[in-house]
Write an enzyme that holds these catalytic residues in place. Structure first.
Site, PDB file in Angstrom:
ATOM      1  N   SER A 293     102.633  47.018 132.072  1.00  0.00           N
ATOM      2  CA  SER A 293     101.720  47.830 131.256  1.00  0.00           C
ATOM      3  C   SER A 293     102.076  47.770 129.772  1.00  0.00           C
ATOM      4  CB  SER A 293     101.748  49.286 131.728  1.00  0.00           C
ATOM      5  OG  SER A 293     101.154  49.388 132.992  1.00  0.00           O
ATOM      6  N   THR A 294     103.364  47.651 129.462  1.00  0.00           N
ATOM      7  CA  THR A 294     103.775  47.638 128.055  1.00  0.00           C
ATOM      8  C   THR A 294     102.954  46.623 127.265  1.00  0.00           C
ATOM      9  OG1 THR A 294     106.016  48.301 128.636  1.00  0.00           O
ATOM     10  CG2 THR A 294     105.727  47.212 126.502  1.00  0.00           C
TER      11      THR A 294
ATOM     12  N   ALA B  34      99.481  47.908 126.179  1.00  0.00           N
ATOM     13  CA  ALA B  34      99.312  49.150 125.410  1.00  0.00           C
ATOM     14  C   ALA B  34      98.599  48.827 124.103  1.00  0.00           C
ATOM     15  CB  ALA B  34     100.660  49.800 125.159  1.00  0.00           C
TER      16      ALA B  34
ATOM     17  N   GLY C  33      96.942  51.532 121.730  1.00  0.00           N
ATOM     18  CA  GLY C  33      96.979  52.516 120.646  1.00  0.00           C
ATOM     19  C   GLY C  33      98.240  52.502 119.818  1.00  0.00           C
TER      20      GLY C  33
ATOM     21  N   ASP D 222     106.217  50.395 143.140  1.00  0.00           N
ATOM     22  CA  ASP D 222     107.379  49.979 143.943  1.00  0.00           C
ATOM     23  C   ASP D 222     108.583  50.895 143.722  1.00  0.00           C
ATOM     24  OD1 ASP D 222     105.623  47.932 144.330  1.00  0.00           O
ATOM     25  OD2 ASP D 222     106.944  46.324 143.641  1.00  0.00           O
TER      26      ASP D 222
ATOM     27  N   HIS E 191      91.355  57.039 132.753  1.00  0.00           N
ATOM     28  CA  HIS E 191      90.643  56.704 131.519  1.00  0.00           C
ATOM     29  C   HIS E 191      89.155  56.723 131.853  1.00  0.00           C
ATOM     30  CE1 HIS E 191      89.266  54.518 128.007  1.00  0.00           C
ATOM     31  NE2 HIS E 191      90.452  54.702 127.473  1.00  0.00           N
TER      32      HIS E 191
ATOM     33  N   HIS F  87      94.942  55.360 135.092  1.00  0.00           N
ATOM     34  CA  HIS F  87      95.527  54.839 133.853  1.00  0.00           C
ATOM     35  C   HIS F  87      97.028  55.113 133.745  1.00  0.00           C
ATOM     36  CE1 HIS F  87      95.307  53.356 129.813  1.00  0.00           C
ATOM     37  NE2 HIS F  87      95.616  54.509 129.243  1.00  0.00           N
TER      38      HIS F  87
ATOM     39  N   GLU G 256     107.656  54.730 132.980  1.00  0.00           N
ATOM     40  CA  GLU G 256     106.564  55.372 133.731  1.00  0.00           C
ATOM     41  C   GLU G 256     106.955  55.723 135.167  1.00  0.00           C
ATOM     42  OE1 GLU G 256     102.782  53.568 132.911  1.00  0.00           O
ATOM     43  OE2 GLU G 256     101.811  54.600 134.585  1.00  0.00           O
TER      44      GLU G 256
ATOM     45  N   ARG H  30      99.547  63.787 130.142  1.00  0.00           N
ATOM     46  CA  ARG H  30     100.287  63.069 129.099  1.00  0.00           C
ATOM     47  C   ARG H  30      99.542  63.131 127.771  1.00  0.00           C
ATOM     48  NH1 ARG H  30     100.039  56.885 127.624  1.00  0.00           N
ATOM     49  NH2 ARG H  30      97.902  57.307 128.241  1.00  0.00           N
TER      50      ARG H  30
ATOM     51  N   SER I 226     104.028  57.760 125.943  1.00  0.00           N
ATOM     52  CA  SER I 226     104.724  57.064 127.032  1.00  0.00           C
ATOM     53  C   SER I 226     105.588  55.903 126.553  1.00  0.00           C
ATOM     54  CB  SER I 226     103.739  56.601 128.100  1.00  0.00           C
ATOM     55  OG  SER I 226     102.543  56.177 127.525  1.00  0.00           O
ATOM     56  N   LEU I 227     105.115  55.127 125.587  1.00  0.00           N
ATOM     57  CA  LEU I 227     105.993  54.075 125.046  1.00  0.00           C
ATOM     58  C   LEU I 227     107.233  54.738 124.451  1.00  0.00           C
ATOM     59  CD1 LEU I 227     103.404  51.706 123.285  1.00  0.00           C
ATOM     60  CD2 LEU I 227     104.706  51.198 125.351  1.00  0.00           C
TER      61      LEU I 227
HETATM   62  C1  LIG Z   1      95.711  49.299 129.138  1.00  0.00           C
HETATM   63  C2  LIG Z   1      96.823  50.249 128.794  1.00  0.00           C
HETATM   64  C3  LIG Z   1      96.916  50.786 127.527  1.00  0.00           C
HETATM   65  C4  LIG Z   1      97.970  51.679 127.210  1.00  0.00           C
HETATM   66  N1  LIG Z   1      98.092  52.142 125.921  1.00  0.00           N
HETATM   67  C5  LIG Z   1      99.186  52.910 125.604  1.00  0.00           C
HETATM   68  C6  LIG Z   1      99.428  53.300 124.243  1.00  0.00           C
HETATM   69  O1  LIG Z   1      98.679  52.955 123.340  1.00  0.00           O
HETATM   70  N2  LIG Z   1     100.531  54.060 123.976  1.00  0.00           N
HETATM   71  C7  LIG Z   1     101.405  54.468 124.950  1.00  0.00           C
HETATM   72  O2  LIG Z   1     102.382  55.155 124.649  1.00  0.00           O
HETATM   73  N3  LIG Z   1     101.195  54.095 126.239  1.00  0.00           N
HETATM   74  C8  LIG Z   1     100.126  53.320 126.572  1.00  0.00           C
HETATM   75  N4  LIG Z   1      99.945  52.936 127.870  1.00  0.00           N
HETATM   76  C9  LIG Z   1     100.980  53.295 128.863  1.00  0.00           C
HETATM   77  C10 LIG Z   1     102.243  52.457 128.620  1.00  0.00           C
HETATM   78  O3  LIG Z   1     101.849  51.144 128.309  1.00  0.00           O
HETATM   79  C11 LIG Z   1     103.139  52.436 129.853  1.00  0.00           C
HETATM   80  O4  LIG Z   1     103.345  53.732 130.328  1.00  0.00           O
HETATM   81  C12 LIG Z   1     104.499  51.819 129.519  1.00  0.00           C
HETATM   82  O5  LIG Z   1     104.331  50.583 128.899  1.00  0.00           O
HETATM   83  C13 LIG Z   1     105.325  51.656 130.792  1.00  0.00           C
HETATM   84  O6  LIG Z   1     106.482  50.930 130.485  1.00  0.00           O
HETATM   85  P1  LIG Z   1     107.562  50.651 131.603  1.00  0.00           P
HETATM   86  O7  LIG Z   1     108.672  49.907 130.958  1.00  0.00           O
HETATM   87  O8  LIG Z   1     107.867  51.895 132.317  1.00  0.00           O
HETATM   88  O9  LIG Z   1     106.802  49.708 132.676  1.00  0.00           O
HETATM   89  P2  LIG Z   1     105.971  48.366 132.516  1.00  0.00           P
HETATM   90  O10 LIG Z   1     105.779  47.937 131.124  1.00  0.00           O
HETATM   91  O11 LIG Z   1     104.745  48.528 133.359  1.00  0.00           O
HETATM   92  O12 LIG Z   1     106.925  47.291 133.202  1.00  0.00           O
HETATM   93  C14 LIG Z   1     107.196  47.337 134.590  1.00  0.00           C
HETATM   94  C15 LIG Z   1     108.121  46.179 134.931  1.00  0.00           C
HETATM   95  O13 LIG Z   1     108.613  46.353 136.255  1.00  0.00           O
HETATM   96  C16 LIG Z   1     108.519  45.137 136.970  1.00  0.00           C
HETATM   97  N5  LIG Z   1     108.455  45.461 138.401  1.00  0.00           N
HETATM   98  C17 LIG Z   1     107.589  46.258 139.053  1.00  0.00           C
HETATM   99  N6  LIG Z   1     107.887  46.312 140.366  1.00  0.00           N
HETATM  100  C18 LIG Z   1     108.985  45.543 140.543  1.00  0.00           C
HETATM  101  C19 LIG Z   1     109.768  45.174 141.674  1.00  0.00           C
HETATM  102  N7  LIG Z   1     109.486  45.610 142.911  1.00  0.00           N
HETATM  103  N8  LIG Z   1     110.814  44.333 141.496  1.00  0.00           N
HETATM  104  C20 LIG Z   1     111.124  43.850 140.257  1.00  0.00           C
HETATM  105  N9  LIG Z   1     110.410  44.161 139.153  1.00  0.00           N
HETATM  106  C21 LIG Z   1     109.358  44.996 139.296  1.00  0.00           C
HETATM  107  C22 LIG Z   1     107.292  44.474 136.382  1.00  0.00           C
HETATM  108  O14 LIG Z   1     107.314  43.098 136.666  1.00  0.00           O
HETATM  109  C23 LIG Z   1     107.474  44.813 134.904  1.00  0.00           C
HETATM  110  O15 LIG Z   1     108.380  43.905 134.325  1.00  0.00           O
HETATM  111  C24 LIG Z   1      98.905  52.049 128.205  1.00  0.00           C
HETATM  112  C25 LIG Z   1      98.815  51.505 129.485  1.00  0.00           C
HETATM  113  C26 LIG Z   1      97.787  50.609 129.783  1.00  0.00           C
HETATM  114  C27 LIG Z   1      97.725  50.023 131.166  1.00  0.00           C
END
Ligand SMILES: Cc1cc2nc3c(=O)[nH]c(=O)nc-3n(C[C@H](O)[C@H](O)[C@H](O)COP(=O)(O)OP(=O)(O)OC[C@H]3O[C@@H](n4cnc5c(N)ncnc54)[C@H](O)[C@@H]3O)c2cc1C
Length: 535
Positions: free
Chosen positions: A46-47, A50, A52, A219, A240, A347, A371, A382, A387-388
């Site tokens: 999701s990162t 993102a 915004g 997961d 959303h 979302h 997340e 939220r 979240s970032l």
């Molecule tokens: C379209 C969209 C727009 C957004 N806009 C914003 C914004 O503007 N500002 C904001 O703050 N937030 C925004 N968000 C939310 C934000 O992007 C996410 O909450 C945040 O990026 C999550 O980061 P993370 O590191 O937790 O997970 P992610 O970035 O989702 O990374 C998850 C990682 O885990 C790995 N993974 C998953 N399962 C397994 C497994 N079983 N084994 C090994 N690896 C695994 C994946 O491969 C990936 O590398 C948005 C989200 C979306 C979808």
């Protein structure tokens, strides 16, 4: 990139390469061996999508109290104030850290970032890189990891956490690492570690329509639940209001700015309908618009609603929304002459694996960040762009804690058994897996979506119990595949959402249930679930 060996032992095993996992890895590098595993290509999560930006107190008219207050208002009373405080107060330093890594954020002057204002924020405080902030952050974090020699291995799916309890090692239950499936070869490795960090992101794929990428199958929450960790507040899923409805578009967001510029929502008969739901019509808050679209679609039995921009000049649309215009055009929709088909889409997962302020879960040697976690920051809803920030703040905090925990070294690899395939057969009933994937997601959309009833939740629970039993049988009978691993997790996460939703007999934040339409102070507490509660 070197492939995983059959057995790996590291100090820090990081599952996930988004903002949270990479922040952890960069902080831990130099304090022990770090291994980051990603389910698909390293940047996919999701990162990367993102748009915004990142919220933080950076403007001259802003202060910590205001950001804290806005977060608490959005969270409808359920936020943990201490988690809000640390996130907000450590925000500016985390933004400076990003800049030091070379993240190119937009500026209005050489020494001043450009800040936007989003819904729910009382000040301009969202730092961004055009409308592709996540991509820029992910790029810079990956480059910094490369420079620091952090080992990242792609296409590796963690299947389950290894625990001392399951390995029969005695003592307090603790996490020892994970079993990991290689997508290409189908081989399963044993990755043991001094500390295991869940940074696996959210679970949008549990719903039929989602803005999330394919990797978001929950997961981490499912694995943590099975390992005995406490899970909280899964009923709070943010939707959303407008995602493009097109079979090939998957998860393309149609920005809320279109409604701001005069877009009209219409039903399948072409009638504007928002005035029937809220006096503010298309400009009502995000949750109200999402609920109204959902209600109108359910009332008429339509597959989608339509966002009509065709009354605005084409030149205006091209100037203000070039990316959305071009993307819709790719799918054969000219928004200057026809309405855009839209549906609300799952979302953001506000609940998750319960942690303290250092990212520690309720099981020893297991951390959760980003997340996948429930730190208490978001409460029942939220605040946009928090979240970032949470991933940046808690990625670092968890690393500081894990470094301290392993200060004496992580010791020799623990004695854990290899993956035992038993008599598992080669998978031959792919249709069963595909069918159940679809059934879980449709069921969740129809029964556990934006507007809920206790009856529909009960119905979902009954169906999910049957599906989970069927999936469990299949899981032990056939060799594991990526689809099967994800299906098992989706079904577990779906049940966690249903159980949390059934427990909360009120409407609050993102949880709206027709049987209990009012907020009730009696329920001003987290919904908690631990292993055994689902069976
Ligand atoms: C379209 C969209 C727009 C957004 N806009 C914003 C914004 O503007 N500002 C904001 O703050 N937030 C925004 N968000 C939310 C934000 O992007 C996410 O909450 C945040 O990026 C999550 O980061 P993370 O590191 O937790 O997970 P992610 O970035 O989702 O990374 C998850 C990682 O885990 C790995 N993974 C998953 N399962 C397994 C497994 N079983 N084994 C090994 N690896 C695994 C994946 O491969 C990936 O590398 C948005 C989200 C979306 C979808």
């Amino acid at each position: 990139m070197t492939a995983l060996s059959a057995r790996e032992h590291v100090d820090f095993l990081v599952l996930g390469g988004g903002v949270a996992g990479l922040s952890f890895a960069l902080e831990a590098a130099g304090h022990g061996s770090v291994l980051v595993l990603t389910k698909r290509q390293r940047s996919e999560g999701s990162t990367q999508y993102a748009q915004g930006g990142v919220a933080s107190v950076l403007g001259p008219d802003d202060n910590f109290e205001l950001h804290i207050e806005d977060t608490l208002v959005a969270g409808a009373g359920l936020n943990h104030r201490d988690a809000v405080e640390v996130t907000v107060r450590e925000g500016p330093e985390r933004i400076r850290w990003l800049l030091s890594l070379g993240v190119e954020l937009d500026r209005e002057a050489p020494d001043r970032l450009h800040l936007t204002r989003e819904g729910g924020h009382s000040r301009r405080r969202v730092a961004h890189a055009k409308d592709t902030t996540g991509r820029e952050i992910e790029r810079a974090l990956l480059r910094a990891c490369e420079a620091k020699g952090v080992r990242i291995v792609e296409d590796q799916i963690a299947i389950d956490l290894l625990t001392s309890g399951k390995a029969g090692l005695g003592g307090t239950n603790r996490v020892l690492g994970a079993y990991v499936l290689d997508r290409a070869s189908g081989k399963i490795s044993v990755a043991t570690a001094g500390a295991t960090i869940l940074a696996t992101g959210g679970a949008g794929k549990v719903y039929l329509y989602t803005s999330n990428p394919d990797v978001a199958t929950g997961d981490g929450v499912a694995m943590a639940y099975r390992a005995g960790a406490t899970i909280a507040n899964m009923e709070f899923f943010q939707f959303h209001p407008t995602c493009l409805f097109h079979p090939q578009a998957k998860s393309f967001l149609i920005s809320e700015a279109l409604r701001g510029e005069g877009g009209i929502l219409r039903n399948g008969a072409g009638e504007p309908f928002m005035s029937r739901y809220d006096a503010r019509k298309e400009l009502a808050p995000r949750d109200v618009v999402a609920r109204s679209i959902d209600a109108e679609m359910k009332r008429r039995g339509d597959d989608c609603a339509f966002l009509d921009m065709s009354h605005l000049p084409k030149g205006f649309l091209l100037e203000h929304f070039p990316h959305i215009y071009a993307t819709c055009k790719e799918f054969g929709i000219d928004m200057a002459v026809q309405p855009i088909p839209v549906v609300p889409a799952a979302h953001y997962q506000c609940g998750g694996v319960v942690t303290d302020l250092m990212g520690r879960t309720t099981v020893q040697r297991l951390y959760a960040i980003g997340e996948v976690s429930c730190t208490g920051l978001h409460g029942a809803n939220r605040l946009a762009s928090n979240s970032l920030l949470e991933g940046l703040v808690f990625g670092r905090r968890a690393a500081l804690s894990a470094i301290e925990e392993l200060a004496g070294g992580s010791g020799p690899p623990p004695h854990v058994p290899d993956w035992n395939p038993g008599d598992a057969l080669a998978p031959e009933e792919g249709v069963v897996v595909a069918h159940n994937w679809d059934e879980v997601r449709r069921l969740m959309w129809n029964y556990v979506g934006i507007v809920r009833t206790m009856k529909r939740l009960d119905r979902a629970r009954t169906r999910l119990a049957i599906l989970r039993a069927e999936i469990r049988d299949y899981y032990w009978q056939y060799q594991v595949t990526p689809d099967l691993v994800e299906l098992r997790n989706l079904a577990d996460v779906a049940m966690l959402i249903v159980e949390c939703a059934r427990q909360r007999k009120e409407s609050r934040g993102l949880h709206y249930v027709l049987d209990y339409p009012k907020t009730d102070e009696k329920w001003l507490r987290d919904t908690l679930i631990t292993r055994g509660d689902l069976e």
